[in-house]
Design a protein around this motif. Structure first.
Motif, short mmCIF file in Angstrom:
data_model
loop_
_atom_site.label_atom_id
_atom_site.label_comp_id
_atom_site.label_asym_id
_atom_site.label_seq_id
_atom_site.Cartn_x
_atom_site.Cartn_y
_atom_site.Cartn_z
N ASP A 217 0.96 -1.12 -0.07
CA ASP A 217 -0.15 0.10 0.09
C ASP A 217 0.92 1.31 -0.02
OD1 ASP A 217 -2.25 -1.61 -0.08
OD2 ASP A 217 -2.58 -1.19 1.95
N GLN A 218 1.97 1.33 0.87
CA GLN A 218 2.94 2.22 0.89
C GLN A 218 3.52 2.68 -0.43
OE1 GLN A 218 4.81 3.95 4.06
NE2 GLN A 218 3.82 2.61 5.66
N THR A 230 0.18 -3.07 -12.55
CA THR A 230 -1.05 -2.63 -12.93
C THR A 230 -2.10 -2.68 -11.67
OG1 THR A 230 -1.92 -5.04 -13.53
CG2 THR A 230 -0.67 -3.67 -15.23
N GLU A 231 -3.14 -2.01 -11.87
CA GLU A 231 -4.13 -1.93 -10.96
C GLU A 231 -4.69 -3.35 -10.50
OE1 GLU A 231 -5.28 0.20 -8.68
OE2 GLU A 231 -4.77 2.03 -9.55
N PRO A 232 -5.08 -4.28 -11.55
CA PRO A 232 -5.58 -5.46 -11.34
C PRO A 232 -4.46 -6.47 -10.65
CG PRO A 232 -6.12 -4.91 -13.70
CD PRO A 232 -5.14 -3.69 -13.09
N HIS A 238 -3.94 -7.73 -3.03
CA HIS A 238 -4.72 -7.61 -2.02
C HIS A 238 -5.70 -8.57 -1.74
CE1 HIS A 238 -8.08 -5.77 0.61
NE2 HIS A 238 -7.29 -4.96 1.15
N GLU A 239 -6.38 -9.40 -2.59
CA GLU A 239 -7.22 -10.32 -2.15
C GLU A 239 -6.56 -11.68 -1.50
OE1 GLU A 239 -8.71 -10.99 -6.29
OE2 GLU A 239 -9.79 -9.17 -6.16
N GLN A 240 -5.25 -11.76 -2.02
CA GLN A 240 -4.58 -13.07 -1.57
C GLN A 240 -4.02 -12.88 -0.21
OE1 GLN A 240 -5.20 -15.69 -3.20
NE2 GLN A 240 -6.15 -14.34 -4.99
N MET A 241 -3.71 -11.61 0.17
CA MET A 241 -3.28 -11.37 1.54
C MET A 241 -4.18 -11.35 2.42
SD MET A 241 0.02 -11.44 0.85
CE MET A 241 -0.12 -12.48 -0.12
#
Length: 263
Positions: A217-218, A230-232, A238-241
């Motif tokens: 994120d940072q 890329t954004e995807p 994020h989804e996997q974490m």
């Protein structure tokens, strides 16, 4: 191009949103391994201990319990994330290890976790730290290393994670492969009785996963603008974490320890 920025000035600054949670997650991921390594050393109740880059203070708290008749000093460039003074059992000092010092022979044990790899003059700083040891005293250093990432079976995770390492190297001069050379830097600093070991905590919906996601994120702007992420791909990360069924590895924590000769 590498910027003239230090760790904690902008990137990973203690006052930045989410940084307290990111460092708390890192401590939760690493503390058990740190305490196991410390327990291998002949720590005595009256030892004088120094914890450099103390962060949230979990290692300083452990040392204060193990050395009730000694002294524990916890340092950081910014001590804002430590518990209130009334709750601490140790001394706290705002201290920049690259410029501030201690008298030679001040400590029986010095611990440094995930600090030196972020410093451009890391081996010169390590040599100064060794001088702060009393004869016969011990240093335990731990640092991050990227080597588990290259073998990830998940291509998007591997791409984003490698880009994160590259971004930190470019932004603040971190060497994300230095710890793989342990214990050679301790030998060059004049220490003896050397050993080394690595620990790799899993990512996914874990403490290390929270740390890795907070780091991403940072670094978001750097990753999108300079490292072809890329954004995807960031959404996938994020989804996997936060996915309880996902497991992979990010950075290893490589430890090395050694003793200053008696003479």
């Amino acid at each position: 191009m590498e910027r003239d920025e230090q760790y904690g000035e902008e990137l990973f600054a203690h006052g930045r949103r989410g940084e307290a949670a990111r460092l708390a997650a890192l401590a939760a991921a690493l503390d058990d391994s740190t305490f196991r390594w410390l327990e291998r050393l002949p720590v005595r109740p009256n030892w004088r201990c120094l914890d450099i880059g103390t962060g949230t203070g979990t290692v300083a708290a452990w040392l204060s319990r193990r050395c009730p008749d000694g002294r524990v000093v916890a340092t950081d460039r910014d001590t804002a994330l430590l518990p209130p003074a009334a709750e601490r059992g140790w001394e706290t000092l705002e201290h920049d290890v690259t410029v501030d010092g201690f008298p030679d022979g001040s400590f029986d044990l010095i611990h440094v976790r995930w600090v030196l790899s972020h410093l451009r003059d890391r081996e010169a700083v390590l040599a100064r730290i060794v001088r702060w040891l009393a004869p016969g005293g011990w240093v335990l250093i731990q640092d991050l290393d990227r080597f588990p990432i290259a073998s990830s079976p998940h291509p998007v995770y591997r791409k984003v994670s490698e880009a994160m390492c590259d971004a930190v190297e470019a932004r603040i001069g971190t060497d994300t492969s230095w710890a793989r050379t342990f214990p050679a830097p301790l030998r060059r600093a004049g220490l003896i009785d050397l050993d080394t070991e690595a620990f790799v905590a899993p990512t996914g919906a874990t403490a290390m996963g929270r740390f890795w996601l907070g780091s991403a994120d940072q670094l978001r702007g750097d990753l999108l603008e300079q490292f072809a992420v890329t954004e995807p791909e960031l959404r996938y990360m994020h989804e996997q974490m936060v996915n309880p069924s996902y497991r992979d590895f990010a950075l290893a924590s490589v430890a090395a320890w050694g003793r200053r000769p008696e003479r």
